[in-house]
Design a protein around this motif. Structure first.
Motif, short mmCIF file in Angstrom:
data_model
loop_
_atom_site.label_atom_id
_atom_site.label_comp_id
_atom_site.label_asym_id
_atom_site.label_seq_id
_atom_site.Cartn_x
_atom_site.Cartn_y
_atom_site.Cartn_z
N THR A 1 0.84 -1.21 0.00
CA THR A 1 0.00 0.00 0.00
C THR A 1 0.87 1.25 0.00
O THR A 1 0.59 2.22 -0.72
CB THR A 1 -0.93 -0.01 1.24
N ASP B 1 0.09 -2.22 -10.45
CA ASP B 1 -0.03 -2.92 -9.18
C ASP B 1 0.33 -4.38 -9.42
O ASP B 1 -0.50 -5.18 -9.87
CB ASP B 1 -1.45 -2.79 -8.62
N GLU C 1 0.57 -8.84 -6.47
CA GLU C 1 0.28 -10.28 -6.43
C GLU C 1 1.05 -11.04 -7.53
O GLU C 1 0.74 -12.19 -7.78
CB GLU C 1 -1.23 -10.51 -6.62
C1 LIG Z 1 -3.53 -6.38 -5.60
C2 LIG Z 1 -2.95 -5.87 -4.31
N1 LIG Z 1 -2.65 -4.55 -4.22
C3 LIG Z 1 -2.11 -4.03 -3.12
C4 LIG Z 1 -1.84 -4.80 -2.00
C5 LIG Z 1 -1.35 -4.12 -0.78
O1 LIG Z 1 -0.24 -4.69 -0.19
P1 LIG Z 1 -0.02 -4.59 1.39
O2 LIG Z 1 -1.02 -5.49 2.05
O3 LIG Z 1 1.40 -5.06 1.56
O4 LIG Z 1 -0.18 -3.17 1.79
C6 LIG Z 1 -2.11 -6.17 -2.07
C7 LIG Z 1 -1.76 -7.04 -0.94
O5 LIG Z 1 -2.45 -7.64 -0.24
C8 LIG Z 1 -2.71 -6.72 -3.23
O6 LIG Z 1 -3.04 -8.00 -3.29
#
Ligand SMILES: Cc1ncc(COP(=O)(O)O)c(C=O)c1O
Length: 372
Positions: free
Chosen positions: A60, A156, A159
């Motif tokens: 995030t 993004d 994943e």
């Molecule tokens: C598609 C996607 N975007 C963003 C994130 C955010 O990552 P984090 O949980 O490390 O903040 C995740 C993770 O769970 C994700 O699956």
């Protein structure tokens, strides 16, 4: 894990190398902004095949810094997927930009370029594709739309570490700002953590400054050149990352092997659809294992029956546009039929590198029984 224990949805691979490197950091006394953090960035960039990578505290945080780096501001609209984890829309809201959702491709569940084109408007400033479930988004088409309309692009790839796109390129290496995440269920984990791949050395410096309260490399302690955040990754987390990178190729191969076992196991269960491995040259990096249940099946009841048989399962994913804070912006059911249908029918089964053939068989048997 014995074959008779509960089978969890995800489980990280942590071994003696992780323990050794974490201990090394503890004994060094350099718990943050130390050499292990730099080593993780170097090793990650080398593994991926990019010039540089900037480690941050979460996926995030990586997305938020990416949004700022692209200059997206209040009033700006960014076209993105409703079929994602909520962070890919929240990162826009943090800066007052508006996510404009577009439907996804029914097979890949990634942003549909035709839907993107149809949704372009006067305030569109960027695209934020999500490589959902490790399936590479249609980057050549999306890049063409971005170039033709003067849009910024933020990938993004949280994943999708290790995925390969239709042109044979690893996700995150196309020269766009790209973000990765290292939560404990990811292909590589640091517990919590993230990484930004910057498209230029200038942006790399900016990202390194903003993750550290606006302090630039040539500035002293308590000296700040602008607004910043505390998005630093600790060296303890970085130590996990260094050890995980050394086993990443093997872990990715295991994920492919487990997905193959599932594909065979599920073939005998009527109406259950396995996810596509790839439809052209694309190669998915297996992250979770989301199956589509047959029409008319009660998913919650199926999850409960699997639970009674010692198998964890989860509805994956709820559509982002239907969360209360996005409904407040006017988004409603029925706007994205493909994403909403996928969301209503998909179920994630246990999936992690250490799963044995016996585990997969147990899950498939339990699923078959739960659907009877
Ligand atoms: C598609 C996607 N975007 C963003 C994130 C955010 O990552 P984090 O949980 O490390 O903040 C995740 C993770 O769970 C994700 O699956």
């Amino acid at each position: 894990m014995s074959e008779f224990e509960q089978i969890p949805l995800a489980r990280p691979e942590i071994g003696t190398r992780e323990e050794e490197l974490v201990l090394e950091v503890l004994r060094s006394g350099r718990l943050s902004l130390g050499p292990m953090g730099e080593r993780f960035e170097r090793d990650f960039a080398a593994w991926l095949g990019v010039e540089d990578a900037v480690a941050v505290s979460s996926g995030t945080a990586a997305l938020h810094l990416g949004v700022r780096a692209l200059g997206w501001e209040p009033g700006d609209e960014v076209l993105t997927s409703p079929f994602s984890f909520v962070a890919s829309a929240n990162c826009l809201l943090y800066e007052g930009a508006r996510p404009v959702f577009c439907d996804v491709d029914p097979e890949t569940l990634d942003l549909d370029p035709a839907a993107v084109e149809a949704a372009l408007g006067e305030r569109s400033v960027g695209l934020l594709p999500v490589h959902i479930f490790g399936y590479p988004a249609a980057m050549p088409e999306l890049e063409a739309i971005a170039a033709a309309n003067g849009l910024g692009l933020l990938e993004d790839a949280c994943e999708a570490l290790g995925a390969v796109d239709a042109e044979g390129r690893r996700v995150g290496t196309r020269g766009n700002l790209a973000t990765f995440a290292f939560y404990a269920n990811k292909q590589l984990t640091t517990g919590e953590g993230g990484m930004v791949v910057p498209p230029s050395p200038e942006l790399a410096s900016r990202l390194r400054s903003e993750r550290n309260q606006g302090r630039a490399a040539d500035m002293g302690w308590l000296d700040h050149g602008g607004l910043g955040f505390n998005y630093r990754l600790s060296d303890l987390a970085a130590a996990l990352g260094v050890a995980q990178l050394a086993r990443l190729d093997r872990m990715l191969e295991r994920r492919i092997a487990v997905a193959d076992l599932y594909a065979r196991g599920l073939a005998g269960i009527d109406g259950v659809e396995a996810p596509p491995a790839g439809r052209g040259a694309e190669r998915r990096s297996w992250f979770v294992y989301p199956v589509h249940l047959p029409d008319g099946v009660d998913r919650d009841a199926t999850i409960a029956r699997l639970g009674e048989r010692g198998v964890a399962a989860k509805a994956y994913l709820p559509c982002i546009h239907l969360f209360p804070h996005l409904r407040e912006q006017g988004w409603r059911e029925g706007q994205f039929p493909v994403a909403e249908a996928a969301s209503a029918r998909s179920l994630a089964l246990p999936f992690f590198p250490a799963m044995s053939e016996a585990h997969v068989e147990r899950v498939c048997e339990a699923l078959a029984e739960s659907l009877r």
